[in-house]
Design a protein around this motif. Sequence first.
Motif, PDB file in Angstrom:
ATOM      1  N   GLN A  16      -5.499  -3.533  -4.781  1.00 40.52           N
ATOM      2  CA  GLN A  16      -5.279  -4.431  -3.389  1.00 40.52           C
ATOM      3  C   GLN A  16      -6.084  -3.814  -2.134  1.00 40.52           C
ATOM      4  OE1 GLN A  16      -1.436  -6.061  -3.321  1.00 40.52           O
ATOM      5  NE2 GLN A  16      -1.512  -6.401  -0.897  1.00 40.52           N
ATOM      6  N   PHE A  17      -5.990  -2.757  -2.027  1.00 34.61           N
ATOM      7  CA  PHE A  17      -6.433  -1.772  -0.988  1.00 34.61           C
ATOM      8  C   PHE A  17      -8.079  -1.640  -1.187  1.00 34.61           C
ATOM      9  CE2 PHE A  17      -7.453   2.180   1.203  1.00 34.61           C
ATOM     10  CZ  PHE A  17      -7.098   1.693   2.554  1.00 34.61           C
ATOM     11  N   GLY A  44      -9.697  -5.349  -2.238  1.00 37.71           N
ATOM     12  CA  GLY A  44      -9.381  -6.377  -1.270  1.00 37.71           C
ATOM     13  C   GLY A  44      -8.919  -7.607  -2.322  1.00 37.71           C
ATOM     14  N   ASP A  90      -5.951  -9.520  -3.363  1.00 38.58           N
ATOM     15  CA  ASP A  90      -4.418 -10.296  -2.626  1.00 38.58           C
ATOM     16  C   ASP A  90      -3.535 -10.398  -3.881  1.00 38.58           C
ATOM     17  OD1 ASP A  90      -2.430 -10.851  -1.134  1.00 38.58           O
ATOM     18  OD2 ASP A  90      -3.390 -12.724  -0.509  1.00 38.58           O
ATOM     19  N   SER A 125       0.597  -3.865   3.229  1.00 33.57           N
ATOM     20  CA  SER A 125      -0.269  -2.871   3.892  1.00 33.57           C
ATOM     21  C   SER A 125       0.175  -1.425   3.371  1.00 33.57           C
ATOM     22  CB  SER A 125      -0.077  -3.158   5.380  1.00 33.57           C
ATOM     23  OG  SER A 125       1.052  -2.666   5.856  1.00 33.57           O
TER      24      SER A 125
END
Length: 186
Positions: free
Chosen positions: A26-27, A30, A32, A58
């Motif tokens: 995810q980080f 990108g 989601d 986050s």
Amino acid sequence: MLENFSKSIVVPSRVVFFMWLIFFPQFTFGIDLTVFGILPRTVHGLLGIVVSPLLHGSVGHLVSNTLPLLFLGTTLFLFYDKIAGKVFLQCYFYTGALVWLLARPAIHIGASGVIYGLASFLIFIGFFRHDFKSIIISLITIFIYSGLFYGIMPFQIGVSWESHLFGGIIGLFSAVRTSRLSRVSS
């Protein structure tokens, strides 16, 4: 004591490992994955009961859930090893089920519901058991996590106060239930 500690940290550290493992793509890319959180009263949202504690929005969210989950989970498994697995699973799944049933229509993610459940259990079990060890653990948990009670109020936008509230209720329920069972079996 070291052997007991190393056994006690296994479940919480595995959950934290999966939280970080799932957050990595995810980080990094990108992607989601938060769309797989709990979306109340939808078929799609049922999956969130299982995966939402592993999903975070986050790095800050992930970090703020990592240390309390490790500390409270390890404390649970270290001092209440006979009931820890059951209590942990109740905090994990029952909290998610209540969020799915009763929360506002938004995507709910993160391990804070589990954290609130564990903290609530560790606080209330001392009140119900009345043994020295449980009272000391309750007092230490209250001292360290007394600010958690602020999180059950709907003050912060974007925070699932419902997860916090239902986690706290499930922790209380688990403490009442296990203290009653221990009285019956003694």
